[in-house]
Write an enzyme that holds these catalytic residues in place. Sequence first.
Site, PDB file in Angstrom:
ATOM      1  CB  THR A 473      -0.882  -0.016   1.264  1.00 39.79           C
ATOM      2  OG1 THR A 473      -0.095  -0.547   2.343  1.00 39.79           O
ATOM      3  CG2 THR A 473      -2.074  -0.926   1.065  1.00 39.79           C
ATOM      4  NE  ARG A 636      -2.718  17.200   4.234  1.00 43.73           N
ATOM      5  CZ  ARG A 636      -1.868  18.212   4.091  1.00 43.73           C
ATOM      6  NH1 ARG A 636      -0.728  18.037   3.483  1.00 43.73           N
ATOM      7  NH2 ARG A 636      -2.177  19.398   4.552  1.00 43.73           N
ATOM      8  CB  ILE A 637      -3.208  13.008  -2.473  1.00 47.87           C
ATOM      9  CG1 ILE A 637      -4.673  12.898  -2.913  1.00 47.87           C
ATOM     10  CG2 ILE A 637      -2.344  11.934  -3.135  1.00 47.87           C
ATOM     11  CD1 ILE A 637      -5.397  11.646  -2.461  1.00 47.87           C
ATOM     12  CG  ASN A 639       4.024   9.271  -2.596  1.00 49.72           C
ATOM     13  OD1 ASN A 639       4.001   9.609  -3.781  1.00 49.72           O
ATOM     14  ND2 ASN A 639       5.029   8.596  -2.076  1.00 49.72           N
ATOM     15  CB  THR A 642       2.454   5.422  -3.303  1.00 44.27           C
ATOM     16  OG1 THR A 642       2.215   6.542  -2.446  1.00 44.27           O
ATOM     17  CG2 THR A 642       3.945   5.180  -3.387  1.00 44.27           C
ATOM     18  CD  GLU A 713     -10.614  -1.293   1.283  1.00 45.86           C
ATOM     19  OE1 GLU A 713     -11.070  -2.328   0.812  1.00 45.86           O
ATOM     20  OE2 GLU A 713      -9.727  -1.277   2.152  1.00 45.86           O
TER      21      GLU A 713
END
Lengths: 750, 178
Positions: A473, A636-637, A639, A642, A713
Amino acid sequence: MLKNDTHIGSPRSRVDGPAKVTGKATYAAEFATPDLAHAYIVGSSVARGKITGIDVAAAGAVPGVIKIFTHENRPRTAWLSFRHKTIVGPPGRPFRPLYSDEIQYSGQPIVLVVAESFDVARHAASLVKVAYEQHPHETDLGRARSDSYEPPRRRLGIAPPPKPRGDAAKAYDEAAVRVSAEYTIATEHHNPMEPHATTVIWEGGGKLTVHDKTQGVQSSQAYVARVFGLSSDDVRVISPYVGGGFGSGLRPQHQLFLAVMASLALERSVRLELTRQQMFSHVHRPETINVLSLGADQDGKLTSIQHHALAATSRFEDHQEVVVNWSGLLYPAENVDLRYELAKLDTASPGDMRAPGAPLGVFALESAMDELAIAAGIDPIELRLRNYAERDENDDKPFTSKALRACYSEGAERFGWSRRDPKPGSMREGRELIGWGMASGVWDANMMKTSARAVLGADGKLAISCATSDIGTGTYTILTQIAADALGLAMDDVTVALGDSSLPTSPVQGGSWTAASAGSAVMAACQSLRETLVKHAGKIDGSPLVGAGIDDVAFAGGRIMMRLDASRSLSLADAVAAAGGSVEAEESAGPGLLGLMLPKSHSSYTHAAVFAEVRIDQDLGVLRVTRIVSAVAAGRILNPKTARSQIIGGVVWGIGMALHEETLTDHRLGRIMNHSFAEYHVPANADIHDIEVIFVEEHDDKTSPIGVKGLGEIGIVGTAAAIANAVHHATGNRIRSLPITIDKILADAV
Amino acid sequence: MSVHRDLPARAIVGTQTVTIAIALNGERRSLKVSPATTLLDLLRHDLALTGTKKGCDHGQCGACTVIIDGQRINSCLQLAVMQDGKAITTIEGLSPDGALHPLQAAFIERDAFQCGYCTPGQICSGVALIAEGRATSREEIREHMSGNICRCGAYPNIVDAIEDVLVQRGQLMKETVE
């Protein structure tokens, strides 16, 4: 978050990349030790009955065989089934390997051969002869359907369907536009690339080191201690790398029990690795039947939603998922009736598989919405906008954030939706029928209480640790980013240790909650380190930071500096020295105040809009998914590199669900027929074409302290529905059973 | 604690063994092997070269791909005794001096893996594919890499990584997406 983020929010390559591309990453079956014994399972060849005899004479005579375990000679273990339960397990009596002569499903492990080598164990296992008294079995959900029931006991953490609202049946009868149909999804098996395996290292003195393929090392540790009556101090589970989980490693699987049992009995190290065929002998996504009816007024405004689902479970446990609740969540209606029932089959217990429940229910709902759009003569996106839920009507709560509108608009723009001719069969190129479809996706955004430790040494290196796992992940990487930013370090100055039961407490890795939970715990531990460092830095004689509080300083480039006067700064090394040579902090983060479980004031979900293009050969029915655009709102992302991979992976799973994946059972024998990668199809490289991922802007300050909602998911949830809708657009035929195989396309072709 | 080291090769089934001489990752090795042992099990169990993965043991997933005399091959479908006189490269042999092979570096840069379990097989397959010189488009990369399953679904990134190396080597013009 901190103001000086340099790593968070930026694309960063995986920190575990070098280990993985050189073959140095070590998985559960790859830990070696001298004197290792190898175990091999013999599975039941009947689906239900009793073992009347096991002949191990020939197997036992093979040179190199050490011991053959059956229910007749297995060592004593916990008798009470509750000791085999874990928090993830459903109500019922968990399967206990080698417990008795009873056969509960085909493939059930009934004999364990332990030998000096893998080859010998496998060969000897082939010589074991088992006699059975067969009892009538049922593996066909279509027949078991008549005996369906509402699960009498709820599974922990799984919300039951909400109470009915209004009178959905009456409203449906009176609706101007109506659709009603049955939608089914086949049984699927997780099939992570790494088969389930456990290596137990016998350390002497009753101590075990266990390398288990699991999504929760502390869950495996607690299970082993409870079942075998050991102290948890005597069991350490270390699994730094996990070759895919997708839910299959959430519960301890039977290879863990069997390997530990053999190791304790023989007082030596034992490895047990399942074969690919045996990967079909435990957990799976249950076959599910949805009956879905929508009623709407002339403008497409929903007046009635009825969603009744029936899912398979085993005879001994009531596995439960959230399948129907999404229909009361995604769209508001005054009259809603959602029901979820189970039917028992003579199979292994189903379990959670990537976004458990959601892609099953959402396939039905989003297919039905497409059918409603056509019946009402409204564009599918417009229909969804007219029925946009501003509030969670299931729980009567506001959302923490919901940028689904932006997903629709940005996804449609990138996909070119405005160029779509809504008439089915209207877009073609040569022999190929082209279809464009879309669907919504939704998944829980959760945070679970998690602890982490941060240690900053005199060398300026920061060591982070937490018992959570990185199952592919990107957890190692995002935790490195968070810690590096918190202390103003380069990522190379941070190490992250995970997957060891001796590390600070973490729940299993699953449910898309790990980034929010472990990330917040690491942030809290680093914040505590910052405060300690600033306190000590201010006490140094002549310190440039004298009198500074934590809010007055910034950490950057290995230094602590005054925010308003960067010329006043001190190296981290000096601050660490002042603090006594190393600084350590362990902190927890969890939902609600002080990490306590409090009733939530808001509902929190991730959302997505998925757009699919399919091309279908008009004569052969060969179907390709040539383009997917998945627009995701997930807070919020951390990275983008990934994160994009997480969504691409989910989309590939959605393509597999839509086109390939189907566990086939011969109901006469109650046995799975396609238990191999040759016959249980998952997408291969040539099946996957363009996948574009968009993360729409979404600010969320309520789901987790670091603004994260989770990504594991959401990529899969709406994908199969979008593809099925595209197939209808291409051909005019509505296929309501997954997977959409060529035979269904040809059977429906006129 | 467990130890992880190069164990001596040993006989593993019955008493009969066959001696083979191979060049393994550039090193000449003389090994006694059982006739029943696959090359994959020889690597993983007896030589502790666990970079080569077992995903199905039936030649259906590609996780065990190694390069034998320049050809990519599923090592689970090869008996160890068949390897006498052959040169075998596993994932451990692609960066012998510690410097990553360009495709290993490209896999990291393109995020062409998640769990990492299929990765050594993907990389060995990709290295051999590049050497074969027959992939001239993304479509062909996809087709020729379809013997290697990635359950995490990193396929688009795997194609990107291989394309990058082909472009670096002048074997392919970068395809531009509309």
